[in-house]
Scaffold this active site. Structure first.
Site, mmCIF file in Angstrom:
data_model
loop_
_atom_site.group_PDB
_atom_site.id
_atom_site.type_symbol
_atom_site.label_atom_id
_atom_site.label_comp_id
_atom_site.label_asym_id
_atom_site.label_seq_id
_atom_site.Cartn_x
_atom_site.Cartn_y
_atom_site.Cartn_z
ATOM 1 N N ARG A 196 0.766 -1.190 0.162
ATOM 2 C CA ARG A 196 -0.012 -0.003 -0.039
ATOM 3 C C ARG A 196 0.836 1.169 0.015
ATOM 4 N NH1 ARG A 196 -4.686 -1.544 4.413
ATOM 5 N NH2 ARG A 196 -5.825 -3.197 3.073
ATOM 6 N N ASP B 96 -7.007 -2.434 -7.494
ATOM 7 C CA ASP B 96 -7.781 -3.158 -6.366
ATOM 8 C C ASP B 96 -7.860 -4.245 -6.514
ATOM 9 O OD1 ASP B 96 -10.302 -3.467 -4.537
ATOM 10 O OD2 ASP B 96 -8.992 -2.019 -3.566
ATOM 11 N N TYR C 122 -15.160 -11.470 -0.109
ATOM 12 C CA TYR C 122 -15.784 -10.409 -0.314
ATOM 13 C C TYR C 122 -17.330 -10.436 -1.252
ATOM 14 C CZ TYR C 122 -11.929 -7.713 1.619
ATOM 15 O OH TYR C 122 -10.929 -7.047 2.182
ATOM 16 N N ARG D 179 -7.382 12.304 -4.547
ATOM 17 C CA ARG D 179 -8.776 11.524 -3.920
ATOM 18 C C ARG D 179 -9.601 12.460 -3.836
ATOM 19 N NH1 ARG D 179 -8.742 8.385 1.836
ATOM 20 N NH2 ARG D 179 -9.469 10.382 2.425
ATOM 21 N N ARG E 113 -2.695 6.446 0.629
ATOM 22 C CA ARG E 113 -3.300 7.029 1.677
ATOM 23 C C ARG E 113 -2.482 8.024 2.454
ATOM 24 N NH1 ARG E 113 -5.861 1.964 4.769
ATOM 25 N NH2 ARG E 113 -4.047 0.972 4.861
#
Length: 349
Positions: free
Chosen positions: A24, A73, A150, A37, A28
């Site tokens: 990652r 993703d 998921y 974003r 973020r």
């Protein structure tokens, strides 16, 4: 390749130091990413090749890591198979129509990946052009079991109890679903390699929720198929968080690298995995919130514990969003300084 440390580590070639990158790493915690974003939705960032390229390159330029990892993703695969996937900021993924029954399963398809996921391959080609062989590019996908979690649960979970119950109460349907995900993932990853990915990582984020026998039957059985199709084309890394008990079995797949989290010692991991596979990890991401002096000390201790051979420095999971950029840079720079200091260079000669 100007910096081929990652590629050398994965095939066991001598190098001046271990490579370092962070899961990652594109995202973020970086202010540059946060600006994008604010302007674009999550899947817009994934689906617009120029944005995916810009985000992928940010940690290479800002932090100085030894590898880029594609910004995308794992849930683009269920999207391509026909499921709606929403990503709700601060809450995570939401799949409004999960797979629970045979009728639900029939809604899925094995897609033409070049039709449904061409934006990923376009991004890879653009990234490779912009990288200009500075560092290798890592492509990736989720392991079939993690994707099933998921697709059945419909959202994130700490236990994925509904996904596990689905496998235990409807095993035939579960294995049909796992095989469909596997077939799609193989085609997807082969196309990533054709587009230019130098390494592939398989993320089994929820592998640790399964006991040893279930991990073999529900997860590793399908990961093995993926590795078999890819391992002779590019190096493959398996990261199955929490599934350290299966390191020996994962090493036997022929994968060149195994990611480990911080809940296993380097010595135990090496004894289980053997000497013919490269270990990757296993710094606790929360430790990047420590004072700089502590980060340096802990990274040096980790390097000494793993030794130099067949090792990739990484976190034991993804970097946290509240990690200061300077602390991420210290993590990377400490590895580079350790390699340049002359200490421990016996490991690399």
């Amino acid at each position: 390749m100007k910096n081929d440390l990652l590629l050398k580590a994965l095939v066991g070639k001598p190098a001046e130091r271990p490579p370092v990158w962070m899961m990652r790493q594109a995202g973020r915690y970086l202010p540059q990413y946060m600006k994008l974003r604010e302007q674009y939705g999550f899947f817009e960032r994934c689906q617009i090749p120029e944005l995916a390229c810009e985000i992928t390159l940010q940690p290479v330029d800002i932090i100085g890591v030894d590898a880029a990892i594609l910004f995308s993703d794992i849930l683009v695969v269920p999207q391509a198979m026909g499921l709606e996937v929403q990503l709700i900021e601060s809450k995570g993924p939401f799949l409004p129509d999960p797979i629970r029954t045979e009728a639900d399963f029939q809604r899925l398809s094995i897609p033409d990946v070049h039709e449904k996921l061409q934006y990923v391959f376009d991004a890879i080609r653009l990234i490779k052009k912009e990288l200009n062989d500075r560092v290798p590019l890592i492509g990736f996908a989720g392991a079939p079991w993690t994707i099933l979690c998921y697709m059945v649960q419909g959202k994130g979970s700490k236990t994925f109890d509904e996904a596990k119950a689905f496998c235990y109460t409807r095993p035939q349907l579960a294995h049909q679903l796992l095989q469909t995900i596997t077939d799609t993932t193989i085609a997807y990853l082969e196309a990533q390699v054709e587009a230019g990915a130098d390494v592939i990582q398989i993320f089994d984020s929820w592998g640790g929720l399964l006991g040893p026998a279930d991990f073999e039957a529900i997860s590793l059985k399908y990961i093995r198929q993926i590795v078999n199709r890819l391992k002779d084309k590019v190096p493959v890394i398996i990261f199955a968080k929490g599934a350290w008990h299966a390191l020996e079995s994962m090493a036997a797949t022929g994968a060149q690298g195994l990611g480990i989290d911080w809940c296993i010692s380097p010595q135990t991991a090496r004894s289980l995995a053997g000497n013919k596979v490269t270990l990757q990890g296993n710094f606790d991401p929360a430790k990047l919130l420590s004072p700089v002096a502590v980060i340096k000390k802990e990274v040096k201790e980790m390097l000494a514990a793993f030794g130099g051979e067949r090792y990739i420095v990484n976190l034991g999971h993804g970097i946290l969003p509240n990690v200061p950029v300077d602390h991420a840079r210290v993590f990377v720079d400490t590895v580079k300084e350790w390699g340049n200091s002359g200490k421990n260079n016996t490991h690399f000669n």
